[in-house]
Scaffold this motif. Structure first.
Motif, PDB file in Angstrom:
ATOM      1  N   THR A  31      -7.201  -0.152 -49.318  1.00 30.02           N
ATOM      2  CA  THR A  31      -6.738   1.228 -49.451  1.00 30.02           C
ATOM      3  C   THR A  31      -5.557   1.322 -50.411  1.00 30.02           C
ATOM      4  OG1 THR A  31      -7.471   1.693 -47.206  1.00 30.02           O
ATOM      5  CG2 THR A  31      -5.901   3.224 -48.187  1.00 30.02           C
ATOM      6  N   ILE A  32      -4.620   0.406 -50.300  1.00 26.13           N
ATOM      7  CA  ILE A  32      -3.454   0.422 -51.186  1.00 26.13           C
ATOM      8  C   ILE A  32      -3.848   0.150 -52.627  1.00 26.13           C
ATOM      9  CG2 ILE A  32      -1.329  -0.844 -51.713  1.00 26.13           C
ATOM     10  CD1 ILE A  32      -0.880  -0.948 -48.637  1.00 26.13           C
ATOM     11  N   VAL A  33      -4.791  -0.754 -52.846  1.00 28.50           N
ATOM     12  CA  VAL A  33      -5.252  -1.037 -54.209  1.00 28.50           C
ATOM     13  C   VAL A  33      -5.950   0.186 -54.797  1.00 28.50           C
ATOM     14  CG1 VAL A  33      -6.897  -2.408 -55.555  1.00 28.50           C
ATOM     15  CG2 VAL A  33      -5.385  -3.535 -53.917  1.00 28.50           C
ATOM     16  N   VAL A  34      -6.764   0.858 -54.003  1.00 23.74           N
ATOM     17  CA  VAL A  34      -7.497   2.027 -54.489  1.00 23.74           C
ATOM     18  C   VAL A  34      -6.544   3.170 -54.836  1.00 23.74           C
ATOM     19  CG1 VAL A  34      -9.098   3.858 -53.761  1.00 23.74           C
ATOM     20  CG2 VAL A  34      -9.661   1.467 -53.343  1.00 23.74           C
ATOM     21  N   THR A  35      -5.479   3.312 -54.084  1.00 23.80           N
ATOM     22  CA  THR A  35      -4.568   4.447 -54.281  1.00 23.80           C
ATOM     23  C   THR A  35      -3.378   4.139 -55.182  1.00 23.80           C
ATOM     24  OG1 THR A  35      -3.315   3.893 -52.285  1.00 23.80           O
ATOM     25  CG2 THR A  35      -5.168   5.415 -52.038  1.00 23.80           C
ATOM     26  N   ARG A  36      -3.378   3.031 -55.860  1.00 23.37           N
ATOM     27  CA  ARG A  36      -2.197   2.642 -56.648  1.00 23.37           C
ATOM     28  C   ARG A  36      -1.930   3.576 -57.824  1.00 23.37           C
ATOM     29  NH1 ARG A  36      -5.228  -2.464 -58.674  1.00 23.37           N
ATOM     30  NH2 ARG A  36      -6.343  -1.542 -60.403  1.00 23.37           N
ATOM     31  N   ARG A  37      -2.909   4.323 -58.286  1.00 25.36           N
ATOM     32  CA  ARG A  37      -2.704   5.250 -59.410  1.00 25.36           C
ATOM     33  C   ARG A  37      -2.459   6.685 -58.941  1.00 25.36           C
ATOM     34  NH1 ARG A  37      -3.905   2.350 -64.019  1.00 25.36           N
ATOM     35  NH2 ARG A  37      -5.437   0.707 -63.755  1.00 25.36           N
ATOM     36  N   TRP A  38      -2.425   6.903 -57.646  1.00 26.98           N
ATOM     37  CA  TRP A  38      -2.180   8.234 -57.114  1.00 26.98           C
ATOM     38  C   TRP A  38      -0.688   8.543 -57.182  1.00 26.98           C
ATOM     39  CZ3 TRP A  38      -5.627   8.898 -52.145  1.00 26.98           C
ATOM     40  CH2 TRP A  38      -6.961   8.724 -52.512  1.00 26.98           C
ATOM     41  N   ARG A  40       3.200   9.170 -56.246  1.00 29.90           N
ATOM     42  CA  ARG A  40       4.118   8.309 -55.504  1.00 29.90           C
ATOM     43  C   ARG A  40       4.243   8.744 -54.041  1.00 29.90           C
ATOM     44  NH1 ARG A  40       9.750   7.872 -54.436  1.00 29.90           N
ATOM     45  NH2 ARG A  40      10.428   5.706 -54.538  1.00 29.90           N
ATOM     46  N   ASP A  41       4.270  10.021 -53.786  1.00 30.48           N
ATOM     47  CA  ASP A  41       4.413  10.529 -52.414  1.00 30.48           C
ATOM     48  C   ASP A  41       3.216  10.135 -51.548  1.00 30.48           C
ATOM     49  OD1 ASP A  41       6.846  11.661 -52.985  1.00 30.48           O
ATOM     50  OD2 ASP A  41       5.982  13.626 -53.476  1.00 30.48           O
ATOM     51  N   VAL A  42       2.029  10.253 -52.100  1.00 23.47           N
ATOM     52  CA  VAL A  42       0.826   9.892 -51.348  1.00 23.47           C
ATOM     53  C   VAL A  42       0.821   8.392 -51.060  1.00 23.47           C
ATOM     54  CG1 VAL A  42      -1.694   9.789 -51.433  1.00 23.47           C
ATOM     55  CG2 VAL A  42      -0.509  11.815 -52.257  1.00 23.47           C
ATOM     56  N   ARG A  43       1.190   7.594 -52.069  1.00 25.66           N
ATOM     57  CA  ARG A  43       1.236   6.133 -51.862  1.00 25.66           C
ATOM     58  C   ARG A  43       2.246   5.752 -50.796  1.00 25.66           C
ATOM     59  NH1 ARG A  43       2.616   3.557 -57.182  1.00 25.66           N
ATOM     60  NH2 ARG A  43       3.759   5.481 -57.266  1.00 25.66           N
ATOM     61  N   LEU A  44       3.427   6.354 -50.797  1.00 27.22           N
ATOM     62  CA  LEU A  44       4.429   6.047 -49.775  1.00 27.22           C
ATOM     63  C   LEU A  44       3.952   6.454 -48.382  1.00 27.22           C
ATOM     64  CD1 LEU A  44       7.776   6.955 -51.558  1.00 27.22           C
ATOM     65  CD2 LEU A  44       6.911   4.690 -50.959  1.00 27.22           C
ATOM     66  N   PHE A  45       3.256   7.567 -48.302  1.00 29.83           N
ATOM     67  CA  PHE A  45       2.691   8.000 -47.029  1.00 29.83           C
ATOM     68  C   PHE A  45       1.677   6.976 -46.512  1.00 29.83           C
ATOM     69  CE2 PHE A  45      -0.517  10.469 -44.645  1.00 29.83           C
ATOM     70  CZ  PHE A  45       0.298  10.881 -43.596  1.00 29.83           C
ATOM     71  N   ILE A  46       0.799   6.520 -47.392  1.00 33.14           N
ATOM     72  CA  ILE A  46      -0.209   5.532 -47.007  1.00 33.14           C
ATOM     73  C   ILE A  46       0.450   4.202 -46.643  1.00 33.14           C
ATOM     74  CG2 ILE A  46      -2.125   4.147 -47.897  1.00 33.14           C
ATOM     75  CD1 ILE A  46      -3.048   6.704 -49.347  1.00 33.14           C
ATOM     76  N   TYR A  47       1.468   3.776 -47.392  1.00 34.41           N
ATOM     77  CA  TYR A  47       2.197   2.550 -47.055  1.00 34.41           C
ATOM     78  C   TYR A  47       2.818   2.666 -45.661  1.00 34.41           C
ATOM     79  CZ  TYR A  47       2.081   1.359 -52.073  1.00 34.41           C
ATOM     80  OH  TYR A  47       1.700   1.078 -53.351  1.00 34.41           O
TER      81      TYR A  47
END
Length: 63
Positions: A31-38, A40-47
């Motif tokens: 999931t983190i690899v797939v969302t790495r280009r999204w 920053r806010d979405v990535r931090l939420f997923i992290y």
């Protein structure tokens, strides 16, 4: 002897939690690899969700 050592290191009640942790670690890594280009806010939420999930499984193994 092998079963005895395995039960000491990882009791039967905790084996399932370890398996769940391993499966979710793979899931969150993908999931983190797939969302790495999204954004920053979405990535931090997923992290954050990933860390909470994996920490919950780790906490359950310690009990």
């Amino acid at each position: 002897m092998k079963d005895f050592l395995l039960d000491l290191a990882l009791p039967r009640s905790d084996r399932i939690v370890a398996v769940q942790w391993a499966v979710m670690a793979v899931f969150w890594t993908v999931t983190i690899v797939v969302t790495r280009r999204w954004s920053r806010d979405v990535r931090l939420f997923i992290y954050g969700i990933a860390m909470m999930n994996l920490a919950w499984f780790a906490f359950r193994t310690v009990h």
